[in-house]
Write a protein that holds these residues in place. Structure first.
Motif, short mmCIF file in Angstrom:
data_model
loop_
_atom_site.label_atom_id
_atom_site.label_comp_id
_atom_site.label_asym_id
_atom_site.label_seq_id
_atom_site.Cartn_x
_atom_site.Cartn_y
_atom_site.Cartn_z
N UNK A 123 29.32 -25.43 45.65
CA UNK A 123 29.05 -24.61 44.47
C UNK A 123 27.58 -24.17 44.52
N UNK A 124 27.32 -22.91 44.89
CA UNK A 124 25.93 -22.45 45.03
C UNK A 124 25.14 -22.57 43.72
N UNK A 159 26.78 -31.09 52.13
CA UNK A 159 27.56 -31.76 53.17
C UNK A 159 29.06 -31.54 52.99
N UNK A 160 29.44 -30.96 51.85
CA UNK A 160 30.86 -30.66 51.64
C UNK A 160 31.22 -29.44 52.47
N UNK A 213 18.85 -35.35 46.47
CA UNK A 213 20.07 -35.99 47.00
C UNK A 213 21.31 -35.21 46.55
N UNK A 214 21.30 -34.75 45.30
CA UNK A 214 22.45 -33.97 44.80
C UNK A 214 22.65 -32.71 45.64
N UNK A 215 21.55 -32.06 46.02
CA UNK A 215 21.65 -30.87 46.88
C UNK A 215 22.24 -31.25 48.23
N UNK A 216 21.71 -32.34 48.81
CA UNK A 216 22.17 -32.73 50.14
C UNK A 216 23.65 -33.08 50.14
N UNK A 217 24.09 -33.82 49.10
CA UNK A 217 25.50 -34.22 49.02
C UNK A 217 26.39 -32.99 48.92
N UNK A 218 25.98 -32.03 48.09
CA UNK A 218 26.78 -30.81 47.92
C UNK A 218 26.82 -30.02 49.23
N UNK A 253 21.63 -24.45 43.36
CA UNK A 253 20.42 -23.78 42.83
C UNK A 253 19.83 -24.54 41.65
N UNK A 254 20.73 -25.03 40.79
CA UNK A 254 20.26 -25.76 39.61
C UNK A 254 19.48 -27.02 40.03
#
Ligand SMILES: N[C@@H](CCC(=O)N[C@@H](CS)C(=O)NCC(=O)O)C(=O)O
Length: 204
Positions: free
Chosen positions: A119-120, A112-113, A105-110, A124-125
């Protein structure tokens, strides 16, 4: 009892599957968290779903608390084993599967910005948590028929929910069949189980 949920929430799906397996009737109310008048924060100060609203108006969250409550509510087909060792193995599977969901979810939210604000290194993290988590789950499952103690449990349910969510959001990027074949096999073998088939997230 009423469950506040959305069709795509993997945590809410876990609750819906457990309720179906335990044959516990729950009213379902779909919510849109982005709506200004969404009622979720009145019931969960964290503003997250799922929330289970009890008949006396009290609410339960998060999903791991709700599923524990539902499992203890009736003795029918326990999904969290009574035996201590298996119980904590199941809970660890659930925590890891849910944690992989959190990272996905954190990846998806990022993502969508707006692209220039993303922040790549953060992406990645978080994505490496997804990959490491799936690798451990895949290795732990091995050739076993189910995640824990050769019996269908909350661990299998949590696994199906995280895989369904990752497929919905990331599709082939996951490369499930090639990279995590044990998970792909169990996921496929559970797909036609009614509680699982009926809660499959809608394709975007
Ligand atoms: N640990 C929580 C996670 C719940 C969660 O993050 N739900 C998402 C929907 S899939 C949500 O409500 N997000 C809104 C937010 O974080 O503000 C649980 O298992 O219930």
């Amino acid at each position: 009892m009423k469950l506040l949920y959305s069709l795509t929430s993997p945590y809410a799906r876990k609750v819906r599957i457990v309720a179906a397996e335990k044959r516990i009737a729950i009213d379902l109310e779909q919510v849109v968290l982005a709506d200004a008048n969404c009622t979720v924060p009145q019931h969960n100060p964290l503003g997250k779903i799922p929330v289970l609203i009890m008949d006396d108006g009290e609410s339960l969250y998060d999903s791991s608390v709700i599923v524990d409550y539902l499992d203890q509510r009736t003795p029918v087909s326990h999904l969290i084993p009574q035996d201590t060792k298996s119980k904590f193995q199941v809970k660890r599977w659930e925590s890891l599967a849910d944690g992989v969901c959190d990272a996905g979810i954190a990846v998806m939210v990022e993502q969508r910005r707006p692209e220039n604000l993303q922040d790549p290194s953060w992406i990645n993290k978080q994505w490496s948590k997804v990959e490491r988590g799936l690798q451990v789950l895949n290795d732990d499952l091995g050739q076993n028929r189910f995640c824990v103690a050769d019996t269908f449990s909350l661990a299998d349910i949590a696994l199906v929910c995280v895989l369904g969510y990752l497929d919905l959001r990331f599709g082939s990027k996951l490369d499930l069949d090639d990279r995590y074949p044990n998970l792909a096999r169990l996921n496929a073998s559970l797909a036609s189980r009614p509680s699982i088939a009926e809660t499959e997230p809608p394709k975007a």
